[in-house]
Scaffold this motif. Structure first.
Motif, PDB file in Angstrom:
ATOM      1  N   SER A  80     -78.016 -70.379 -39.668  1.00 19.71           N
ATOM      2  CA  SER A  80     -79.568 -70.623 -39.565  1.00 19.71           C
ATOM      3  C   SER A  80     -80.323 -69.802 -38.598  1.00 19.71           C
ATOM      4  O   SER A  80     -81.654 -69.367 -38.553  1.00 19.71           O
ATOM      5  N   VAL A  81     -79.581 -69.179 -37.556  1.00 19.95           N
ATOM      6  CA  VAL A  81     -80.197 -68.310 -36.582  1.00 19.95           C
ATOM      7  C   VAL A  81     -80.631 -66.930 -37.317  1.00 19.95           C
ATOM      8  O   VAL A  81     -79.908 -66.257 -37.541  1.00 19.95           O
ATOM      9  N   ASN A  82     -81.833 -66.766 -37.352  1.00 21.50           N
ATOM     10  CA  ASN A  82     -82.469 -65.552 -37.902  1.00 21.50           C
ATOM     11  C   ASN A  82     -82.308 -65.486 -39.336  1.00 21.50           C
ATOM     12  O   ASN A  82     -82.441 -63.903 -40.026  1.00 21.50           O
ATOM     13  N   THR A  83     -82.117 -66.227 -40.155  1.00 19.95           N
ATOM     14  CA  THR A  83     -82.110 -66.120 -41.438  1.00 19.95           C
ATOM     15  C   THR A  83     -83.288 -66.864 -41.724  1.00 19.95           C
ATOM     16  O   THR A  83     -83.637 -67.778 -41.596  1.00 19.95           O
ATOM     17  N   CYS A  84     -84.203 -65.778 -42.425  1.00 16.28           N
ATOM     18  CA  CYS A  84     -85.677 -66.198 -42.645  1.00 16.28           C
ATOM     19  C   CYS A  84     -86.133 -66.625 -43.960  1.00 16.28           C
ATOM     20  O   CYS A  84     -85.691 -66.216 -44.859  1.00 16.28           O
ATOM     21  N   LYS A  85     -86.873 -67.714 -43.896  1.00 20.55           N
ATOM     22  CA  LYS A  85     -87.209 -68.384 -45.133  1.00 20.55           C
ATOM     23  C   LYS A  85     -88.418 -67.453 -45.895  1.00 20.55           C
ATOM     24  O   LYS A  85     -88.297 -67.380 -47.287  1.00 20.55           O
TER      25      LYS A  85
ATOM     26  N   LEU B 195     -97.199 -73.688 -39.638  1.00 19.04           N
ATOM     27  CA  LEU B 195     -97.079 -74.267 -40.761  1.00 19.04           C
ATOM     28  C   LEU B 195     -95.820 -74.680 -41.116  1.00 19.04           C
ATOM     29  O   LEU B 195     -95.653 -75.588 -42.015  1.00 19.04           O
ATOM     30  N   SER B 196     -94.887 -73.974 -40.615  1.00 15.62           N
ATOM     31  CA  SER B 196     -93.583 -74.048 -41.276  1.00 15.62           C
ATOM     32  C   SER B 196     -92.447 -73.283 -40.384  1.00 15.62           C
ATOM     33  O   SER B 196     -92.874 -72.378 -39.498  1.00 15.62           O
ATOM     34  N   HIS B 197     -91.284 -73.775 -40.106  1.00 14.86           N
ATOM     35  CA  HIS B 197     -90.503 -73.272 -39.187  1.00 14.86           C
ATOM     36  C   HIS B 197     -90.155 -72.137 -39.964  1.00 14.86           C
ATOM     37  O   HIS B 197     -89.910 -71.959 -41.102  1.00 14.86           O
TER      38      HIS B 197
END
Length: 390
Positions: free
Chosen positions: A224-229, A340-342
């Motif tokens: 999850s570190v630096n995997t961007c939504k 607004l979002s992570h």
């Protein structure tokens, strides 16, 4: 003396209550100070167990509008006592630590010692450069770690992407030559601290088979570190796990500039739908094309690819430490309560995607967008300038 005795006898109830209240007040002040502002005895038992074996330091904190928590990890393998009870068969897992070591040597040495404890029967490979101080690496070699000193390519590529391609591919080739089946790819400034990581990762790719008929054996698992939504094809390249053949596709050896032409991404510096084709986006997009996915360069398609071809794990699930700039702010890539979002995708997000639940991520109406910094005055300025903000 009699006067004192009579006074105490007469006023005992009052004195008792006064002393009890003073004690309570002192205890309350003590608890406020030592629970909120000063943290000492960090190696003492908490709820019956010690978190760390030794620590003589203390923490001062003056945080008023937020809750402050902290987490300690051993610096040295001698203070790391966890063992992996799951012993994988030999030739199953290789850990490739790729890239420049430089000032991270002492950190890397202790990482290797810890990995020898938590990755039994695994091959540890350090794939670095021939300009490193080779004498330093004798200490690591004695641990049974394989070391590759690569010759640097003449062109490092934007963001040193060619260096990553060369060093990772070299490590993967060695693992493949020795018939290892799975691989973790990471960096010298990173450390996983949890025991029994391998059975967890292997269970994930077996529990969640790849959904579509593509040229890949399994999903690629990413941290999850630096995997961007909201960044198109924004899979991290910091910590990856997969089948060795899939990882060889991910890091196929065609260098950056040639790949841009080969995969029809455009001429550097190129942007597709406001997304720079560099770094982790470049690697992810190239991999998807190599396994037969037609790229659409939209967020909807990025989320479909996450669902179908990847699995995103929480960095906490492997107790991950990335000792880079601002590393004490451990959640800097994961949490943003002021937005607004992570920014990052975690396992909870991914499992909802996998089950095709309607997450309405489009409701945020946001995409990470960049533009060329055409007015930059020197090479130290960023070539791509971010123009989107939550």
């Amino acid at each position: 003396m009699n006067y004192i005795k009579n006074f105490l006898k007469t006023n005992f109830p009052f004195i008792f209550l006064l002393l009890r209240n003073v004690k309570r007040f002192i205890t309350k002040v003590y608890n406020i100070i030592f629970n909120n502002f000063i943290h000492i005895c960090l190696s003492s038992k908490r709820k019956g167990a010690k978190i760390i074996k030794r620590e003589n330091g203390f923490i001062l904190s003056f945080i008023f509008k937020n809750y402050f928590t902290f987490h300690l990890r051993p610096k040295h393998a001698d203070d790391y006592y966890n063992l992996s009870t799951f012993a994988a068969e030999t030739k199953n897992l290789a850990i490739i630590i790729q890239g420049n070591v430089g000032g991270n040597f002492k950190f890397l040495l202790e990482t290797c010692k810890i990995y020898k404890k938590i990755f039994p029967n695994s091959l540890i490979i350090i794939s670095t450069w021939d300009d490193e101080d080779k004498l330093n690496f004798n200490k690591i070699s004695k641990l049974g770690v394989q070391i590759i000193f690569n010759k640097k390519p003449k062109d490092p590529g934007f963001g040193n992407i060619n260096l990553q391609l060369v060093s990772t591919k070299s490590g993967l080739n060695l693992a493949k030559l020795n018939n290892f089946k799975y691989c973790i790819k990471t960096r010298p400034d990173c450390r996983m601290n949890k025991n029994d990581i391998y059975p967890y990762l292997k269970a994930l790719i077996e529990t969640f088979p790849i959904k579509k008929n593509v040229k890949a054996n399994y999903r690629i698992i990413a941290s999850s570190v630096n995997t961007c939504k909201y960044k198109i094809y924004g899979t991290t390249d910091i910590l990856l796990f997969g089948h060795i053949d899939d990882m060889l596709i991910y890091f196929e050896p065609t260098l950056f500039e040639e790949s841009l032409h080969k995969y029809k991404f455009g001429k550097f510096p190129c942007l597709i739908n406001h997304t720079p084709v560099v770094a982790e986006t470049f690697l992810c997009a190239r991999y998807l094309k190599n396994i037969g996915v037609k790229l659409e360069w939209t967020l909807d398609h990025w989320w479909q690819c996450l669902r179908d071809y990847f699995c995103i794990i929480d960095s906490d699930s492997v107790d991950f430490l990335w000792k880079k700039k601002d590393w004490q702010y451990e959640k800097r890539f994961l949490k943003s309560y002021s937005s607004l979002s992570h920014r990052a995708i975690n396992f909870a997000d991914w499992i909802s995607l996998y089950n095709e639940l309607n997450l309405n991520w489009n409701k945020i109406d946001y995409q990470e967008k960049w533009e060329l910094n055409v007015n930059r005055e020197d090479l130290n300025e960023d070539l791509f300038k971010k123009k989107s903000l939550f």
